[in-house]
Scaffold this motif. Structure first.
Motif, mmCIF file in Angstrom:
data_model
loop_
_atom_site.group_PDB
_atom_site.id
_atom_site.type_symbol
_atom_site.label_atom_id
_atom_site.label_comp_id
_atom_site.label_asym_id
_atom_site.label_seq_id
_atom_site.Cartn_x
_atom_site.Cartn_y
_atom_site.Cartn_z
ATOM 1 N N TYR A 286 0.823 -1.210 0.000
ATOM 2 C CA TYR A 286 0.000 0.000 0.000
ATOM 3 C C TYR A 286 0.862 1.269 0.000
ATOM 4 C CZ TYR A 286 -4.242 -2.712 1.023
ATOM 5 O OH TYR A 286 -5.309 -3.581 0.954
ATOM 6 N N THR A 287 2.094 1.152 -0.431
ATOM 7 C CA THR A 287 3.018 2.281 -0.339
ATOM 8 C C THR A 287 2.471 3.534 -1.006
ATOM 9 O OG1 THR A 287 4.900 0.757 -0.310
ATOM 10 C CG2 THR A 287 5.355 3.062 -0.842
ATOM 11 N N LEU A 288 2.021 3.416 -2.255
ATOM 12 C CA LEU A 288 1.540 4.595 -2.976
ATOM 13 C C LEU A 288 0.264 5.144 -2.356
ATOM 14 C CD1 LEU A 288 2.127 3.515 -6.692
ATOM 15 C CD2 LEU A 288 3.454 5.162 -5.354
ATOM 16 N N ALA A 289 -0.696 4.268 -2.076
ATOM 17 C CA ALA A 289 -1.964 4.723 -1.497
ATOM 18 C C ALA A 289 -1.747 5.369 -0.136
ATOM 19 C CB ALA A 289 -2.936 3.556 -1.390
ATOM 20 N N ASP A 290 -0.874 4.784 0.690
ATOM 21 C CA ASP A 290 -0.597 5.361 2.012
ATOM 22 C C ASP A 290 0.029 6.746 1.902
ATOM 23 O OD1 ASP A 290 -1.613 3.164 3.273
ATOM 24 O OD2 ASP A 290 0.325 2.309 3.844
ATOM 25 N N ALA A 291 0.970 6.894 0.972
ATOM 26 C CA ALA A 291 1.638 8.189 0.804
ATOM 27 C C ALA A 291 0.649 9.250 0.314
ATOM 28 C CB ALA A 291 2.802 8.057 -0.172
ATOM 29 N N MET A 292 -0.249 8.865 -0.574
ATOM 30 C CA MET A 292 -1.242 9.817 -1.078
ATOM 31 C C MET A 292 -2.277 10.150 -0.014
ATOM 32 S SD MET A 292 -1.441 8.257 -4.945
ATOM 33 C CE MET A 292 -2.791 9.243 -5.554
ATOM 34 N N MET A 293 -2.649 9.173 0.818
ATOM 35 C CA MET A 293 -3.546 9.450 1.939
ATOM 36 C C MET A 293 -2.904 10.426 2.910
ATOM 37 S SD MET A 293 -6.662 8.280 2.105
ATOM 38 C CE MET A 293 -6.841 8.605 3.857
ATOM 39 N N GLN A 294 -1.628 10.231 3.188
ATOM 40 C CA GLN A 294 -0.921 11.125 4.102
ATOM 41 C C GLN A 294 -0.900 12.552 3.543
ATOM 42 O OE1 GLN A 294 3.027 9.862 5.207
ATOM 43 N NE2 GLN A 294 3.544 11.811 6.179
ATOM 44 N N LEU A 295 -0.623 12.670 2.252
ATOM 45 C CA LEU A 295 -0.626 13.990 1.620
ATOM 46 C C LEU A 295 -1.998 14.645 1.741
ATOM 47 C CD1 LEU A 295 0.622 16.178 -0.266
ATOM 48 C CD2 LEU A 295 -0.171 14.782 -2.191
ATOM 49 N N ALA A 296 -3.044 13.877 1.478
ATOM 50 C CA ALA A 296 -4.401 14.425 1.553
ATOM 51 C C ALA A 296 -4.738 14.858 2.977
ATOM 52 C CB ALA A 296 -5.409 13.396 1.053
ATOM 53 N N GLU A 297 -4.439 14.009 3.945
ATOM 54 C CA GLU A 297 -4.789 14.326 5.330
ATOM 55 C C GLU A 297 -3.998 15.516 5.849
ATOM 56 O OE1 GLU A 297 -6.205 9.888 6.802
ATOM 57 O OE2 GLU A 297 -4.102 10.465 7.021
ATOM 58 N N GLU A 298 -2.740 15.631 5.470
ATOM 59 C CA GLU A 298 -1.936 16.775 5.910
ATOM 60 C C GLU A 298 -2.478 18.087 5.372
ATOM 61 O OE1 GLU A 298 1.963 15.786 4.582
ATOM 62 O OE2 GLU A 298 2.434 14.558 6.351
ATOM 63 N N ASN A 299 -3.186 18.023 4.253
ATOM 64 C CA ASN A 299 -3.728 19.235 3.634
ATOM 65 C C ASN A 299 -5.251 19.323 3.742
ATOM 66 O OD1 ASN A 299 -1.357 20.678 2.053
ATOM 67 N ND2 ASN A 299 -1.056 18.469 1.818
ATOM 68 N N GLU A 300 -5.823 18.515 4.658
ATOM 69 C CA GLU A 300 -7.257 18.519 4.942
ATOM 70 C C GLU A 300 -8.094 18.325 3.676
ATOM 71 O OE1 GLU A 300 -7.892 22.173 7.064
ATOM 72 O OE2 GLU A 300 -7.237 21.295 8.959
ATOM 73 N N ILE A 301 -7.649 17.386 2.845
ATOM 74 C CA ILE A 301 -8.359 17.022 1.621
ATOM 75 C C ILE A 301 -9.111 15.718 1.871
ATOM 76 C CG2 ILE A 301 -8.106 16.373 -0.807
ATOM 77 C CD1 ILE A 301 -5.512 18.052 -0.827
ATOM 78 N N LEU A 302 -10.416 15.728 1.644
ATOM 79 C CA LEU A 302 -11.234 14.535 1.821
ATOM 80 C C LEU A 302 -10.974 13.558 0.676
ATOM 81 C CD1 LEU A 302 -14.614 16.241 2.824
ATOM 82 C CD2 LEU A 302 -12.823 15.368 4.338
ATOM 83 N N VAL A 303 -11.033 12.263 0.980
ATOM 84 C CA VAL A 303 -10.744 11.221 -0.008
ATOM 85 C C VAL A 303 -11.935 10.273 -0.121
ATOM 86 C CG1 VAL A 303 -9.206 9.339 -0.682
ATOM 87 C CG2 VAL A 303 -8.272 11.352 0.504
ATOM 88 N N LYS A 304 -12.357 10.039 -1.347
ATOM 89 C CA LYS A 304 -13.372 9.019 -1.635
ATOM 90 C C LYS A 304 -12.656 7.767 -2.139
ATOM 91 C CE LYS A 304 -17.436 8.171 -4.573
ATOM 92 N NZ LYS A 304 -16.858 7.188 -5.510
ATOM 93 N N GLY A 305 -12.923 6.637 -1.518
ATOM 94 C CA GLY A 305 -12.222 5.412 -1.841
ATOM 95 C C GLY A 305 -12.635 4.814 -3.179
ATOM 96 N N HIS A 306 -11.661 4.485 -4.003
ATOM 97 C CA HIS A 306 -11.909 3.918 -5.335
ATOM 98 C C HIS A 306 -10.789 2.926 -5.662
ATOM 99 C CE1 HIS A 306 -13.192 3.740 -9.510
ATOM 100 N NE2 HIS A 306 -11.944 3.975 -9.891
ATOM 101 N N THR A 307 -11.082 1.661 -5.769
ATOM 102 C CA THR A 307 -12.331 0.974 -5.531
ATOM 103 C C THR A 307 -11.995 -0.312 -4.796
ATOM 104 O OG1 THR A 307 -14.231 -0.106 -6.615
ATOM 105 C CG2 THR A 307 -12.214 -0.032 -7.849
ATOM 106 N N VAL A 308 -12.926 -0.824 -3.976
ATOM 107 C CA VAL A 308 -12.653 -2.074 -3.259
ATOM 108 C C VAL A 308 -12.483 -3.221 -4.253
ATOM 109 C CG1 VAL A 308 -13.488 -3.701 -1.535
ATOM 110 C CG2 VAL A 308 -13.951 -1.260 -1.246
ATOM 111 N N LEU A 309 -13.477 -3.381 -5.132
ATOM 112 C CA LEU A 309 -13.477 -4.462 -6.119
ATOM 113 C C LEU A 309 -13.926 -3.921 -7.468
ATOM 114 C CD1 LEU A 309 -15.334 -7.173 -3.980
ATOM 115 C CD2 LEU A 309 -12.862 -7.097 -4.416
ATOM 116 N N TRP A 310 -13.754 -4.746 -8.487
ATOM 117 C CA TRP A 310 -14.216 -4.406 -9.837
ATOM 118 C C TRP A 310 -14.924 -5.629 -10.398
ATOM 119 C CZ3 TRP A 310 -10.733 -0.450 -12.601
ATOM 120 C CH2 TRP A 310 -11.422 0.161 -13.663
ATOM 121 N N ASN A 311 -16.101 -5.412 -10.983
ATOM 122 C CA ASN A 311 -16.897 -6.543 -11.457
ATOM 123 C C ASN A 311 -16.537 -6.970 -12.883
ATOM 124 O OD1 ASN A 311 -18.660 -8.438 -10.494
ATOM 125 N ND2 ASN A 311 -20.507 -7.401 -11.166
#
Length: 469
Positions: free
Chosen positions: A156-181
């Protein structure tokens, strides 16, 4: 309902899920740029013989000015409140001449933008993004084929780093995507699985892994992407696969909306598979499954528009239909291939979405040139705005309340219980959101009092705010 005229293509105007033995209201329309006689066709998708009775057909014409006026009226009604301040002062000297300053800290409605891993490699991209947007989703970095390229080896290296960037700048994140059909968008090793029980086990592990990791940190999840267009899991695990996955997701994170996320829903009518009727039906199937009635649902319309004049009347019908379940509707991946009128068309699309009561958020599938978004490109390689970038900046500013000052009036009224002076401000129309309110007096340098204020539709059309100084 389809329109056809001389020298023009078929234009789908709207759909309805008609029921036997009663009348159904079919609402829709078309956008035209010249006068022409048209024929209206009503067609059933039922393979059996169907008798269609039509009564009371009306076409109402709107020019662009009238359409925009209607949008502005809806915005005033659903995105704003009238606010009046009632301030209690200790004495008349303080009351007379006092001012109320209002500044919006955070708007309720957010125009967001997707981001990808390239933001981690460019300080200029980071600065450009964080100075504008407070809502995002990641293009590929949370997807299963990114986080588990090799079976059993999660990364999860990339996703974790991007989440950290978003949270440090008070940017809300919508999760995309758990699964794909769609099978082709699973990890390559998962695509090769032929045993249903094995597929079930690795899928359950995926759901638990990603949802537990980001629980409490997201504003929503796309659970099973494009599960109207595709049915891989239903074919492998049974007809209730979607409903079961949403049930699991809700148990893991019950506080966030769980989205059905589809394309060709508001943007393109002819294909039919991802129609508003079918997307609504899919969500109804999910929440009607035993135990799912309390799921917080959401409708995601990807909104990948073709580079032609958008049919705003059809789009409004589509949003009406998607919103009829009462779940929040988001435009989740808005873009359009480059064309001479891209700016004009995009403004029409975004204003139509913003003015619809069911729409709670918009995420652009866009970015600066360095990010690789080659359809909706908002800056050049030097981070100078494109014309489309100028449009987005304009809308970001327009959809956030600008600072305002109000005088305290009618300050002669005396509160008999405490001998205090009551001052009342004029009414002001404010966009929903969080505000900082400051009461000052121009001749009293040390006199300043701050308050927090939340303006919401739940407070009613006129929100009276009582302050005590």
């Amino acid at each position: 309902m389809t329109f056809r005229g001389r020298n023009i293509r078929y234009v789908d105007g709207g759909q309805v899920m008609a029921k036997k033995g009663c009348w159904s209201w079919l609402k829709g329309g078309l956008t035209v740029d010249h006068s022409v006689h048209v024929n209206i066709f009503f067609q059933s998708t039922d393979l059996t013989a169907t008798e269609i009775l039509v009564e009371n057909v009306r076409l109402q014409r709107f020019n662009k000015t009238q359409w925009r006026l209607k949008q502005d009226q809806v915005i005033e009604k659903v995105r704003k409140n009238k606010v009046r301040f009632q301030v209690s002062f200790q004495n008349k000297t303080v009351a007379k001449g006092s001012l109320i300053s209002i500044k919006q800290i955070k708007p309720s409605f957010l125009l967001g933008c997707a981001m990808n891993y390239k933001i981690l490699e460019s300080d200029s991209y980071k600065e450009w993004f964080t100075s504008r947007f407070k809502l995002t989703s990641f293009t590929n970095e949370m997807k299963w084929y990114t986080t588990e390229r090799v079976r059993g080896q999660e990364d999860y290296t990339l996703a974790d780093a991007m989440m950290q960037l978003a949270e440090e700048n008070e940017i809300l994140v919508k999760g995309h995507t758990v699964l794909w059909n769609n099978q082709i968008w699973l990890p390559s090793w998962a695509q090769a699985i032929t045993d249903p029980e094995d597929l079930k086990n690795v899928t359950i592990n995926r759901i638990n892994s990603v949802m537990k990791r980001y629980k409490g940190r997201l504003v929503g999840w796309d659970v099973l992407n494009e599960n109207v267009h595709f049915n891989y899991y239903e074919d492998m695990l049974g007809k209730n696969a979607s409903a079961i996955f949403y049930s699991m997701a809700s148990n893991l994170d019950p506080d966030v909306p769980l989205f059905v996320n589809e394309y060709n829903t508001v943007e393109f009518a002819r294909e039919g598979v991802g129609s508003p009727i079918n997307v609504k039906k899919k969500m109804e199937e999910i929440v009607s499954y035993p135990g799912n009635m309390k799921i917080k649902g959401g409708i995601g319309a990807q909104a990948h528009f073709t580079p032609t004049q958008p049919n705003l009347a059809y789009m409004r019908y589509a949003l009406d239909t998607l919103g009829s379940l009462g779940f929040p509707v988001w435009l989740t991946e808005v873009d359009m291939a480059k064309c001479p009128d891209q700016v004009k068309y995009m403004e029409d699309i975004l204003r139509e979405a913003y003015s619809h009561p069911a729409v709670k958020g918009i995420i652009l599938y866009a970015g600066p040139e360095v990010s690789g978004f080659n359809k909706l490109t908002l800056t050049d390689q030097d981070f100078n705005n494109t014309e489309t970038g100028d449009l987005i900046d304009k809308l970001l500013q327009e959809w956030q309340e600008q600072p305002a000052e109000l005088p305290i009036e009618n300050h002669e009224h005396n509160d008999g219980e405490e001998g205090r002076i009551i001052g009342v401000s004029p009414e002001i129309s404010l966009l929903h959101g969080h505000y900082r309110v400051t009461v000052t007096h121009p001749s009293m340098k040390n006199f300043s009092t701050n308050f927090s204020l939340e303006v919401t539709k739940e407070m009613g059309h006129l929100q009276v705010v009582k302050l005590e100084i």
